[in-house]
Design an enzyme around this catalytic site. Structure first.
Site, PDB file in Angstrom:
ATOM      1  N   LYS A   1       5.643  -3.346  -0.051  1.00  0.00           N
ATOM      2  CA  LYS A   1       6.505  -2.447  -0.851  1.00  0.00           C
ATOM      3  C   LYS A   1       6.618  -1.080  -0.179  1.00  0.00           C
ATOM      4  O   LYS A   1       7.705  -0.559   0.002  1.00  0.00           O
ATOM      5  CB  LYS A   1       5.930  -2.243  -2.272  1.00  0.00           C
ATOM      6  CG  LYS A   1       5.761  -3.506  -3.072  1.00  0.00           C
ATOM      7  CD  LYS A   1       5.262  -3.208  -4.478  1.00  0.00           C
ATOM      8  CE  LYS A   1       3.898  -2.560  -4.525  1.00  0.00           C
ATOM      9  NZ  LYS A   1       2.811  -3.452  -4.057  1.00  0.00           N
TER      10      LYS A   1
ATOM     11  N   ARG B   1       4.823  -0.254 -13.754  1.00  0.00           N
ATOM     12  CA  ARG B   1       3.914  -1.363 -13.458  1.00  0.00           C
ATOM     13  C   ARG B   1       3.380  -2.039 -14.690  1.00  0.00           C
ATOM     14  O   ARG B   1       2.706  -3.052 -14.593  1.00  0.00           O
ATOM     15  CB  ARG B   1       2.727  -0.808 -12.703  1.00  0.00           C
ATOM     16  CG  ARG B   1       2.831  -1.116 -11.283  1.00  0.00           C
ATOM     17  CD  ARG B   1       1.573  -0.829 -10.560  1.00  0.00           C
ATOM     18  NE  ARG B   1       1.817  -1.282  -9.234  1.00  0.00           N
ATOM     19  CZ  ARG B   1       1.403  -0.692  -8.137  1.00  0.00           C
ATOM     20  NH1 ARG B   1       0.673   0.378  -8.211  1.00  0.00           N
ATOM     21  NH2 ARG B   1       1.681  -1.179  -6.977  1.00  0.00           N
TER      22      ARG B   1
ATOM     23  N   ARG C   1      -5.287  -3.515   6.673  1.00  0.00           N
ATOM     24  CA  ARG C   1      -4.452  -2.303   6.608  1.00  0.00           C
ATOM     25  C   ARG C   1      -5.256  -1.071   7.030  1.00  0.00           C
ATOM     26  O   ARG C   1      -6.431  -0.923   6.685  1.00  0.00           O
ATOM     27  CB  ARG C   1      -3.934  -2.105   5.184  1.00  0.00           C
ATOM     28  CG  ARG C   1      -3.228  -0.750   5.042  1.00  0.00           C
ATOM     29  CD  ARG C   1      -2.396  -0.634   3.816  1.00  0.00           C
ATOM     30  NE  ARG C   1      -3.135  -0.857   2.593  1.00  0.00           N
ATOM     31  CZ  ARG C   1      -2.565  -0.931   1.406  1.00  0.00           C
ATOM     32  NH1 ARG C   1      -1.257  -0.816   1.291  1.00  0.00           N
ATOM     33  NH2 ARG C   1      -3.292  -1.144   0.329  1.00  0.00           N
TER      34      ARG C   1
ATOM     35  N   ARG D   1      -8.218   2.209   3.576  1.00  0.00           N
ATOM     36  CA  ARG D   1      -8.063   2.809   2.253  1.00  0.00           C
ATOM     37  C   ARG D   1      -9.257   2.448   1.373  1.00  0.00           C
ATOM     38  O   ARG D   1      -9.753   1.322   1.466  1.00  0.00           O
ATOM     39  CB  ARG D   1      -6.766   2.283   1.621  1.00  0.00           C
ATOM     40  CG  ARG D   1      -5.834   3.383   1.175  1.00  0.00           C
ATOM     41  CD  ARG D   1      -4.479   2.851   0.830  1.00  0.00           C
ATOM     42  NE  ARG D   1      -4.449   2.153  -0.438  1.00  0.00           N
ATOM     43  CZ  ARG D   1      -3.326   1.737  -1.033  1.00  0.00           C
ATOM     44  NH1 ARG D   1      -2.165   1.964  -0.462  1.00  0.00           N
ATOM     45  NH2 ARG D   1      -3.367   1.099  -2.186  1.00  0.00           N
TER      46      ARG D   1
ATOM     47  N   ARG E   1      -6.690  -5.356  -8.338  1.00  0.00           N
ATOM     48  CA  ARG E   1      -5.260  -5.013  -8.265  1.00  0.00           C
ATOM     49  C   ARG E   1      -4.388  -6.251  -8.402  1.00  0.00           C
ATOM     50  O   ARG E   1      -3.346  -6.215  -9.057  1.00  0.00           O
ATOM     51  CB  ARG E   1      -4.969  -4.281  -6.941  1.00  0.00           C
ATOM     52  CG  ARG E   1      -5.348  -2.811  -7.020  1.00  0.00           C
ATOM     53  CD  ARG E   1      -5.770  -2.245  -5.684  1.00  0.00           C
ATOM     54  NE  ARG E   1      -4.761  -2.322  -4.656  1.00  0.00           N
ATOM     55  CZ  ARG E   1      -5.037  -2.365  -3.344  1.00  0.00           C
ATOM     56  NH1 ARG E   1      -6.280  -2.348  -2.924  1.00  0.00           N
ATOM     57  NH2 ARG E   1      -4.069  -2.418  -2.479  1.00  0.00           N
TER      58      ARG E   1
HETATM   59  P1  AP5 Z   1       2.066  -2.119   2.374  1.00  0.00           P
HETATM   60  O1  AP5 Z   1       3.507  -1.824   2.659  1.00  0.00           O
HETATM   61  O2  AP5 Z   1       1.082  -0.994   2.477  1.00  0.00           O
HETATM   62  O3  AP5 Z   1       1.901  -2.929   1.011  1.00  0.00           O
HETATM   63  P2  AP5 Z   1       2.222  -2.545  -0.506  1.00  0.00           P
HETATM   64  O4  AP5 Z   1       3.028  -3.664  -1.055  1.00  0.00           O
HETATM   65  O5  AP5 Z   1       2.804  -1.169  -0.576  1.00  0.00           O
HETATM   66  O6  AP5 Z   1       0.779  -2.675  -1.122  1.00  0.00           O
HETATM   67  P3  AP5 Z   1      -0.221  -1.622  -1.763  1.00  0.00           P
HETATM   68  O7  AP5 Z   1      -1.602  -2.173  -1.567  1.00  0.00           O
HETATM   69  O8  AP5 Z   1       0.014  -0.248  -1.206  1.00  0.00           O
HETATM   70  O9  AP5 Z   1       0.166  -1.693  -3.197  1.00  0.00           O
HETATM   71  P4  AP5 Z   1      -0.742  -1.226  -4.333  1.00  0.00           P
HETATM   72  O10 AP5 Z   1       0.106  -1.447  -5.484  1.00  0.00           O
HETATM   73  O11 AP5 Z   1      -2.065  -1.893  -4.370  1.00  0.00           O
HETATM   74  O12 AP5 Z   1      -1.038   0.294  -3.962  1.00  0.00           O
HETATM   75  P5  AP5 Z   1      -0.437   1.630  -4.537  1.00  0.00           P
HETATM   76  O13 AP5 Z   1      -0.609   2.655  -3.488  1.00  0.00           O
HETATM   77  O14 AP5 Z   1       0.906   1.431  -5.117  1.00  0.00           O
HETATM   78  O15 AP5 Z   1       1.619  -3.294   3.371  1.00  0.00           O
HETATM   79  C1  AP5 Z   1       0.275  -3.791   3.338  1.00  0.00           C
HETATM   80  C2  AP5 Z   1      -0.205  -4.104   4.784  1.00  0.00           C
HETATM   81  O16 AP5 Z   1       0.539  -5.206   5.301  1.00  0.00           O
HETATM   82  C3  AP5 Z   1       0.020  -2.941   5.752  1.00  0.00           C
HETATM   83  O17 AP5 Z   1      -1.049  -2.914   6.648  1.00  0.00           O
HETATM   84  C4  AP5 Z   1       1.356  -3.291   6.459  1.00  0.00           C
HETATM   85  O18 AP5 Z   1       1.420  -2.745   7.766  1.00  0.00           O
HETATM   86  C5  AP5 Z   1       1.287  -4.807   6.464  1.00  0.00           C
HETATM   87  N1  AP5 Z   1       2.602  -5.443   6.316  1.00  0.00           N
HETATM   88  C6  AP5 Z   1       3.628  -5.032   5.521  1.00  0.00           C
HETATM   89  N2  AP5 Z   1       4.665  -5.874   5.608  1.00  0.00           N
HETATM   90  C7  AP5 Z   1       4.264  -6.869   6.473  1.00  0.00           C
HETATM   91  C8  AP5 Z   1       4.901  -8.051   6.965  1.00  0.00           C
HETATM   92  N3  AP5 Z   1       6.139  -8.390   6.605  1.00  0.00           N
HETATM   93  N4  AP5 Z   1       4.202  -8.839   7.826  1.00  0.00           N
HETATM   94  C9  AP5 Z   1       2.945  -8.509   8.211  1.00  0.00           C
HETATM   95  N5  AP5 Z   1       2.287  -7.397   7.795  1.00  0.00           N
HETATM   96  C10 AP5 Z   1       2.951  -6.581   6.923  1.00  0.00           C
HETATM   97  O19 AP5 Z   1      -1.431   1.927  -5.761  1.00  0.00           O
HETATM   98  C11 AP5 Z   1      -2.778   2.279  -5.515  1.00  0.00           C
HETATM   99  C12 AP5 Z   1      -3.443   2.750  -6.811  1.00  0.00           C
HETATM  100  O20 AP5 Z   1      -2.742   3.915  -7.338  1.00  0.00           O
HETATM  101  C13 AP5 Z   1      -3.416   1.733  -7.967  1.00  0.00           C
HETATM  102  O21 AP5 Z   1      -4.445   0.767  -7.869  1.00  0.00           O
HETATM  103  C14 AP5 Z   1      -3.591   2.680  -9.160  1.00  0.00           C
HETATM  104  O22 AP5 Z   1      -4.930   3.120  -9.285  1.00  0.00           O
HETATM  105  C15 AP5 Z   1      -2.696   3.877  -8.764  1.00  0.00           C
HETATM  106  N6  AP5 Z   1      -1.323   3.618  -9.206  1.00  0.00           N
HETATM  107  C16 AP5 Z   1      -0.243   3.334  -8.417  1.00  0.00           C
HETATM  108  N7  AP5 Z   1       0.857   3.093  -9.170  1.00  0.00           N
HETATM  109  C17 AP5 Z   1       0.452   3.220 -10.451  1.00  0.00           C
HETATM  110  C18 AP5 Z   1       1.114   3.079 -11.703  1.00  0.00           C
HETATM  111  N8  AP5 Z   1       2.409   2.770 -11.767  1.00  0.00           N
HETATM  112  N9  AP5 Z   1       0.380   3.270 -12.836  1.00  0.00           N
HETATM  113  C19 AP5 Z   1      -0.924   3.617 -12.800  1.00  0.00           C
HETATM  114  N10 AP5 Z   1      -1.619   3.744 -11.646  1.00  0.00           N
HETATM  115  C20 AP5 Z   1      -0.933   3.558 -10.498  1.00  0.00           C
END
Ligand code: AP5
Length: 208
Positions: free
Chosen positions: A14, A89, A123, A156, A167
């Site tokens: 994402k 979410r 990652r 991370r 998650r």
């Molecule tokens: P990446 O693009 O980083 O993946 P992502 O889908 O963004 O996954 P996240 O782990 O960042 O999502 P998340 O929801 O857990 O984290 P967030 O920061 O939103 O890609 C992942 C890896 O794969 C990378 O190394 C990339 O290079 C690689 N990759 C990507 N595409 C690829 C492909 N096609 N092929 C191969 N490799 C690939 O949330 C973190 C925390 O913040 C939450 O747990 C919560 O505590 C808080 N938070 C966030 N949003 C909310 C909300 N709405 N409400 C409450 N708390 C929230």
């Protein structure tokens, strides 16, 4: 005008895809996860309130998240569109989102849980500018150093096996119903995340 939400599986790409779209269309990415990590790094009150949740992979309280997203959407740079990465979410966040803005597209990028664990375990993220790398699919040119800003590239805190599991559980339990709501509205586009970064981007661009 594009008002997009990226709502796929954790690790599906994402954030990676949101950044590519942001560059292409010149519209901002609004990612609560990035916002919380920045506040934690700076040691602000908001960061202190969110830290326990973020480190353990739990969702931060809705009243905090809804407020930071609302304030961010009011900024002038969102007037020509935006990309939400990881919001709304869960159902309480969806209710607020419906009052704030009418989304035009929701991208549901899907991979399976095993691939999510593989990607998140490999990652690496720049501690300074947030650029994302992967030890196998997208390594930085110099190990441990960000290509973009020279910052330190590290794992991370919530990419531990326990926090990843938490998650993924939250995603299945709380985010799937949000996607189902938008499906009813006819704005969800399912994208196969199990392809190269470029191919995922190309599929999204076909829709847009
Ligand atoms: P990446 O693009 O980083 O993946 P992502 O889908 O963004 O996954 P996240 O782990 O960042 O999502 P998340 O929801 O857990 O984290 P967030 O920061 O939103 O890609 C992942 C890896 O794969 C990378 O190394 C990339 O290079 C690689 N990759 C990507 N595409 C690829 C492909 N096609 N092929 C191969 N490799 C690939 O949330 C973190 C925390 O913040 C939450 O747990 C919560 O505590 C808080 N938070 C966030 N949003 C909310 C909300 N709405 N409400 C409450 N708390 C929230």
């Amino acid at each position: 005008m594009y008002k997009i939400a990226m709502l796929g599986h954790q690790g599906a790409g994402k954030g990676t895809q949101a950044e590519l779209l942001s560059k292409k269309f010149g519209i901002p990415v609004i990612a609560p996860g990035d916002m919380y990590r920045r506040e934690i790094e700076l040691g602000t009150e908001l960061g202190k309130m969110a830290q326990g949740y973020v480190d353990q992979g739990k969702l931060a309280p809705d009243e905090l998240t809804n407020e930071i997203v609302k304030l961010r959407l009011e900024q002038p740079d969102c007037a020509k569109g935006f990309i939400l990465d990881g919001f709304p979410r869960r159902i309480n966040q969806l209710a607020i989102m419906e009052k704030l803005q009418e989304l035009t597209h929701v991208f549901d990028i899907e991979i399976n849980d095993e691939e999510a664990v593989r990607r998140l375990s490999g990652r690496r993220v720049c501690s300074k500018c947030g650029a994302t790398y992967h030890v196998e699919s997208k390594p930085s040119k110099k190990e441990g150093i960000c290509d973009a800003c020279g910052g330190r590239v590290e794992t991370r805190k919530d990419d531990t096996p326990e926090a990843i599991r938490e998650r993924l559980d939250i995603y299945h339990r709380e985010t799937r119903p949000v996607i189902a709501f938008y499906k009813e509205k006819g704005i969800v586009h399912e994208i196969n995340g199990d392809q190269s970064i470029e191919s995922v981007h190309a599929d999204i661009m076909k829709v847009l």
